[in-house]
Design a protein around this motif. Structure first.
Motif, PDB file in Angstrom:
ATOM      1  N   GLY A  26       0.911  -1.292  -0.039  1.00  0.00           N
ATOM      2  CA  GLY A  26       0.100  -0.165  -0.070  1.00  0.00           C
ATOM      3  C   GLY A  26       0.689   1.471   0.017  1.00  0.00           C
ATOM      4  O   GLY A  26       0.128   2.344  -0.155  1.00  0.00           O
ATOM      5  N   GLY A  27       2.239   1.104   0.045  1.00  0.00           N
ATOM      6  CA  GLY A  27       3.171   2.325  -0.015  1.00  0.00           C
ATOM      7  C   GLY A  27       3.396   2.941   1.296  1.00  0.00           C
ATOM      8  O   GLY A  27       4.184   3.958   1.301  1.00  0.00           O
ATOM      9  N   VAL A  28       3.099   2.334   2.474  1.00  0.00           N
ATOM     10  CA  VAL A  28       3.361   2.869   3.585  1.00  0.00           C
ATOM     11  C   VAL A  28       5.018   2.481   3.862  1.00  0.00           C
ATOM     12  O   VAL A  28       5.363   1.497   3.804  1.00  0.00           O
ATOM     13  N   THR A  29       5.593   3.540   4.577  1.00  0.00           N
ATOM     14  CA  THR A  29       7.036   3.363   4.996  1.00  0.00           C
ATOM     15  C   THR A  29       7.222   3.567   6.260  1.00  0.00           C
ATOM     16  O   THR A  29       6.597   4.323   7.017  1.00  0.00           O
ATOM     17  N   ALA A  30       7.849   2.317   6.753  1.00  0.00           N
ATOM     18  CA  ALA A  30       8.208   2.403   8.403  1.00  0.00           C
ATOM     19  C   ALA A  30       9.345   2.245   8.641  1.00  0.00           C
ATOM     20  O   ALA A  30      10.234   1.733   8.097  1.00  0.00           O
ATOM     21  N   GLN A  31       9.811   2.955   9.842  1.00  0.00           N
ATOM     22  CA  GLN A  31      11.182   2.867  10.254  1.00  0.00           C
ATOM     23  C   GLN A  31      10.916   2.889  11.948  1.00  0.00           C
ATOM     24  O   GLN A  31      10.457   3.350  12.404  1.00  0.00           O
ATOM     25  N   ILE A  32      11.722   1.621  12.176  1.00  0.00           N
ATOM     26  CA  ILE A  32      11.684   1.407  13.731  1.00  0.00           C
ATOM     27  C   ILE A  32      13.326   1.190  14.177  1.00  0.00           C
ATOM     28  O   ILE A  32      13.989   0.450  13.648  1.00  0.00           O
TER      29      ILE A  32
END
Length: 397
Positions: free
Chosen positions: A254-260
């Motif tokens: 869906g195009g969401v970028t996550a950074q953790i």
């Protein structure tokens, strides 16, 4: 009122999580309050059998809580028809073998994560449970925390509009064990014993991200051992061979970028030990274990960058706090869901296949760190009896 009892083999209750969260705060709390209430009014009572290697510790726990059943013989427990569920909270290195035995014995399975040391083995367990028709569930406790349940409500309400990104910060300083006792067991910092923050936390991040925002399609990660020597429970120095920090970027469907960022070598400057910021076109939220603060589009301030003047704005004061609700203990809430699904004959939505996806993400994260590149994650699925076995390289990619 009808009452029925489910016998639960609790394997690994002498450990911190097994004892505190699963035995005391979940199973015994449910038992003490009359069991799990089913929609038809039936009460399902839980009867635990404590299983482990240390007879003295098991007996002490049983005596402390007035429990009748404990044993060091796992095989005998699995062979006993009085016990319906095998629940595993022991060390990761022994988990797959124990679950395999439980499936062979026809027991329902409820387990901590990671479910195995490799994604191939984790997928094999999911397939074995599927083929045997064994009900199964994997602990996804973070989804049951008050903060993330508030976040779920915001997502379902459309508060964010289109979600753009997720940023997470997790961790705290785990003392080295020399002048100050460590808060975590020493095996966590030895790779040869199954330790490492990637194998510990990436399975959590996988289910949080996929259940709230979308399937993790790729990962770029850097795993680091910041503290190279620690002292064990007896004060003896040892080489810390496992990663104690990991910095990851995750591309979601869906195009969401996550950074953790995950670290046991960071000092906390947050309201809680874990926090996620979610930004969307219509609003943003910052959530932790309990708290949830929001800023809708219509109340978003207009900062102006000017490095020549001190910025006197109270940015934190411009957020609204989502009111608290009594969600209760997250581990207990999932136990109750699992029991209701088990008794009703429904599949538990957080199953061994979901656990395998978490292990696959941890593997991909370590591989990404080793190779210095982004790693794509294929979709994992179970084969029907007529389908050929998946190739090993597909499973572990």
């Amino acid at each position: 009122m009808t009452t029925r009892t489910i016998g639960i083999i609790m394997h690994g209750v002498t450990g911190r999580m097994g004892y505190r969260q699963h035995l005391v705060r979940s199973v015994l709390a449910i038992r003490d309050e009359g069991g799990v209430l089913m929609p038809d009014g039936t009460r399902v009572q839980l009867e635990p059998l404590l299983v482990g290697r240390n007879a003295a510790k098991l007996e002490e726990i049983a005596t402390r809580h007035g429990l009748e059943h404990w044993t060091t013989d796992l095989d005998a427990a699995l062979a006993d028809p009085r016990w319906d569920v095998f629940a595993d909270f022991a060390v990761t290195s022994a988990r797959a073998g124990a679950i395999r035995k439980a499936i062979a014995a026809g027991k329902a399975v409820y387990t901590e994560k990671p479910t195995a040391e490799t994604s191939a083995e984790a997928l094999e367990l999911a397939q074995a449970a599927h083929d045997a028709g064994v009900p199964n569930g994997v602990v996804h406790d973070k989804l049951y925390l008050p903060g993330l349940r508030k976040l779920r409500g915001l997502i379902d309400s459309g508060f964010f509009g289109r979600v753009l990104s997720v940023r997470g910060e997790f961790g705290y300083w785990v003392f080295e064990g020399d002048w100050q006792a460590a808060q975590r067991p020493s095996w966590n910092y030895r790779k040869e014993d199954g330790g490492g923050i990637v194998v510990d936390m990436f399975p959590h991040w996988n289910y949080v991200l996929e259940q709230l925002f979308g399937r993790v399609e790729s990962v770029y990660a850097r795993a680091v051992t910041h503290i190279e020597q620690r002292s064990d429970e007896q004060g003896r120095p040892y080489a810390a061979t496992a990663d104690d920090a990991a910095y990851g970027v995750f591309d979601l469907a869906g195009g969401v970028t996550a950074q953790i960022n995950s670290s046991w070598a960071v000092r906390v400057d947050r309201d809680e030990l874990v926090e996620f910021q979610v930004d969307g076109t219509l609003g943003s939220a910052v959530v932790g274990l309990f708290g949830c603060r929001i800023q809708p589009r219509t109340a978003t301030p207009k900062p102006v960058w000017n490095p020549d003047l001190r910025d006197e704005r109270d940015y934190r004061g411009q957020w609204l706090e989502v009111p608290d609700e009594d969600f209760g203990n997250g581990f207990r809430a999932q136990w109750e869901d699992f029991v209701r699904d088990l008794v009703s004959g429904r599949p538990h939505r957080y199953d061994l296949l979901s656990g395998a996806r978490g292990v696959a993400l941890a593997e991909a994260g370590l591989r990404s760190s080793d190779e210095g590149r982004r790693i794509d994650l294929p979709e994992l699925g179970l084969r029907t009896p007529a389908e050929p076995r998946l190739q090993a390289e597909t499973v572990s990619a």
